[in-house]
Every structure is written in C-alpha cells, then in structure tokens.
Motif scaffolding. Structure first.
Motif, PDB file in Angstrom:
ATOM      1  N   ALA A   1     -23.029  93.260   9.249  1.00  0.00           N
ATOM      2  CA  ALA A   1     -22.793  93.944  10.528  1.00  0.00           C
ATOM      3  C   ALA A   1     -21.305  94.066  10.818  1.00  0.00           C
ATOM      4  CB  ALA A   1     -23.471  93.175  11.653  1.00  0.00           C
TER       5      ALA A   1
ATOM      6  N   VAL B   1     -27.273  87.091   9.339  1.00  0.00           N
ATOM      7  CA  VAL B   1     -26.347  88.155   9.744  1.00  0.00           C
ATOM      8  C   VAL B   1     -24.952  87.769   9.262  1.00  0.00           C
ATOM      9  CG1 VAL B   1     -25.280  89.351  11.701  1.00  0.00           C
ATOM     10  CG2 VAL B   1     -27.695  88.745  11.792  1.00  0.00           C
TER      11      VAL B   1
ATOM     12  N   THR C   1     -20.281  91.651  18.399  1.00  0.00           N
ATOM     13  CA  THR C   1     -21.396  91.544  17.447  1.00  0.00           C
ATOM     14  C   THR C   1     -21.774  90.082  17.163  1.00  0.00           C
ATOM     15  OG1 THR C   1     -20.711  93.592  16.393  1.00  0.00           O
ATOM     16  CG2 THR C   1     -22.169  92.190  15.119  1.00  0.00           C
TER      17      THR C   1
ATOM     18  N   ALA D   1     -25.361  88.458  18.023  1.00  0.00           N
ATOM     19  CA  ALA D   1     -26.253  88.048  16.928  1.00  0.00           C
ATOM     20  C   ALA D   1     -26.594  86.565  17.064  1.00  0.00           C
ATOM     21  CB  ALA D   1     -25.589  88.327  15.589  1.00  0.00           C
TER      22      ALA D   1
ATOM     23  N   ALA E   1     -27.737  97.111   9.981  1.00  0.00           N
ATOM     24  CA  ALA E   1     -27.661  96.579  11.350  1.00  0.00           C
ATOM     25  C   ALA E   1     -27.731  97.664  12.418  1.00  0.00           C
ATOM     26  CB  ALA E   1     -26.363  95.794  11.512  1.00  0.00           C
TER      27      ALA E   1
ATOM     28  N   ILE F   1     -27.343  95.351  17.404  1.00  0.00           N
ATOM     29  CA  ILE F   1     -27.711  94.146  16.645  1.00  0.00           C
ATOM     30  C   ILE F   1     -28.823  93.322  17.305  1.00  0.00           C
ATOM     31  CG2 ILE F   1     -25.868  92.606  17.540  1.00  0.00           C
ATOM     32  CD1 ILE F   1     -26.865  92.736  13.870  1.00  0.00           C
TER      33      ILE F   1
END
Lengths: 228, 118
Positions: free
Chosen positions: A12, A37, A46, A50, A91, A19
């Motif tokens: 990602a 991830v 992000t 996540a 993602a 996400i």
C-alpha cells in the motif's frame, strides 16, 4: 507461534482512502487468513488506518521503495508465519476477496504452484488503451520468457510459497510482474491463468499506471535482467 | 597560454584532486587517473600533440579524437554511476526491509505470535 495456511499480502502506498474498506472486506470474507499490509513509505494516513483494523499485520517501509519491494517484504513476513500460500492483493479495492477461495480450490485440485489472475478471461471494463498496453505487455512477456499469458501485469496471484524457498522478487518497481513470469520459468513452476474480477473505480483508475510509465517498467525490467 | 587553457587546467586539477581525495584508493585506479590527467594536460597545453596522436590513430583531427574520447568517457561514467546507484538501491532496500521486519517482529514477539524473522 503464528501459523496460517494463507497469507494475503497487500502493498500500500498512499491508500488512506481505500485501505480500511479493503481490509474490512477481506477480514469478513477470509477471517482465518493472515492479512499482511506493507505500507510502502506512504505520506498519508495509510499506516495508521491499516493498523487500526484488528488482526492485520502491518509492516512499514520508512521510504517508498516500490510495489515489488513491498511484495517481497510481505513474502518474508509470510514465510515467518509459515504460510503455505500467499495471495498478492491490491490496496485500491479493485480485487475481489471472493476470488481467493476459487483460486485456492483450483490450485489444490490441479496441483498448481502459482495461479495468475487475468482480467481478460472474464468480462472486463478496462479502457481500450489499458487493454492495448496490457496486451502488448503480455506479448513482450511471451517473447522474453516463452510463457504465453493473456494478462501479464495483473496484481492478483496466488503462490504456493512454502514449496519454493528460492522464490524472490528483486525488482522493486512494477517490473516485478514480468520478473515473476521469469521466475515461473526459472523454477519450473506449474502455472495457470484464472479469471478474476477487477472492479475499476475512478479511484483505482487514478491510482493505476499511466501509459507512459509502461516505458519505465520496460526499461527497469531490461536493466534488471542485465544488472544482477 | 590563453585564458581558456588556464581555466581548463584549473578545472581539471580541481576535479582530479577531488577524485583522488574521495574516490577509489586502489593503486591501479589512481595510476589510470594520473595517466589520464597527464594526457589531457598535454593536450590542453599543446593542442598540436592531440593532432599528432589523432593522425597516428587515423582520426582526422585532434579535436575529433578528443570529442570521441569525451563521449566514450562520459558514457562510461554514466554506466558506472548507474550500476553504482543500482547497488546502493539494493543496499537501501535491504536496510529498509530489515527495519520494517524488525519492528513488526518486535510487536509480534510481544504478542507471542512469532519465533523470529530471518
């Protein structure tokens, strides 16, 4: 000690918009799989988003290395949790978590080592220019590796990783897709292309590779083969 | 000696000094650099000598020969730099990956979910 049969690897980069949804959907559909991830040096939120999803393993590259590097980091995590299969999953929400079960079922039934997703074996709403670029990429891959595919640059794949300790991605950028095809040949892996669903949205289209970048990918791939 | 020649000699000497100071410590490389420095210095001070060498190599003029050598030299440097950058990139990738894995491993070990990363 953690031990999962399937590890889903999601590289990602700046995916704060999508996400959480992608991970929540994956957790719903594949509750017993490890979800890994790799935040590839994102400048947005992000990593935090996540990490906020329970049960997801999140590793972070502190600088942006590229999708290939993120996948390899994910593979190393998957090996450490003794995963038999790894799924590479985008993602941006364009892949369908329901395809994973179908791919695994075919792989086990037919004894495949790697199953590659193809958007051209089913229906696709990809634009004409994208179709043309992907077809050219597939032709190039065929010419170089001798492996004929309909879609050489699809990010959805399932790999029997525990069977191939030497399977490694060295191309940091997008050229890793062609490198994987080379590896299939090099390791004599039993492969098959299977139809997968790609949900193109305005967001995923905006995140996708531009036509011009395919030239960069080609150069990276050629140089990667020359400089070992 | 004209001003251009003096300027070229100064630039060449500074470049050579910096290369000598900070780059390879290998005797072979240093000797090659010294030879290249000396040759270029002679060509700058006495351009006719470049013509003589050019004629010996069947090149039309000294200017042409210097141009060919420069193109080859710049190309070689670009390739060497590219390869060097590739190797550096790999080292950085390794470091960044190790850091990412170490941090994740630490977290997982605290949760008692993992043995160790390679």
């Amino acid at each position: 000690m953690m031990h999962k049969e399937v590890a889903i690897i999601i590289p990602a980069y700046n995916e704060e918009q999508s996400i959480e949804n992608v991970l929540t959907q994956l957790k719903d559909v594949r509750p017993s799989d490890a979800i890994i991830v790799i935040d590839d040096g994102s400048k947005d939120d992000t990593y935090r988003k996540a990490a906020s999803v329970p049960g997801v393993l999140v590793a972070r590259h502190y600088i942006n290395l590229g999708q290939g590097a993120a996948l390899q980091t994910g593979i190393e995590v998957a090996r450490c949790i003794h995963a038999r299969y790894v799924v590479t999953f985008d993602a941006d929400g364009q892949h369908d978590p329901n395809d994973i079960a179908f791919f695994l079922e075919v792989m086990k039934r037919e004894g495949l080592d790697i199953a590659l997703g193809s958007r051209f074996l089913g229906s696709t709403n990809a634009s004409t220019s994208r179709k043309l670029i992907l077809k050219l990429a597939a032709l190039f891959t065929w010419a170089v590796s001798g492996i004929r595919l309909t879609d050489a640059h699809n990010g959805f794949r399932v790999i029997h990783i525990s069977k191939f300790p030497e399977f490694k991605i060295t191309q940091n950028g997008m050229a890793h897709a062609s490198e994987i095809i080379d590896t299939i040949k090099h390791l004599n892996m039993k492969y098959k292309e299977l139809p997968c669903h790609i949900h193109y949205t305005d967001y995923s289209r905006a995140k996708g590779q531009s036509a011009l970048n395919s030239v960069n990918i080609l150069i990276d791939y050629i140089l990667g083969r020359i400089i070992k | 000696m004209n001003i251009v020649q003096i300027l070229l000699i100064i630039i060449l000497t500074i470049g050579y000094y910096l290369f000598f100071q900070y780059e390879s410590k290998k005797i072979r490389v240093r000797l090659f650099l010294l030879l290249a420095y000396g040759t270029i210095l002679i060509f700058i001070i006495s351009p006719e000598s470049a013509d003589k060498v050019a004629h010996m190599l069947h090149v039309t003029s000294g200017i042409d020969m210097v141009m060919y050598l420069s193109i080859a030299g710049v190309w070689l440097l670009a390739v060497m730099n590219f390869v060097h950058n590739k190797h550096l990139g790999r080292a950085i990738t390794k470091m960044v990956r190790k850091n990412a894995l170490d941090i994740l491993c630490y977290k997982l070990r605290q949760m008692d979910k993992i043995d160790d990363f390679k």
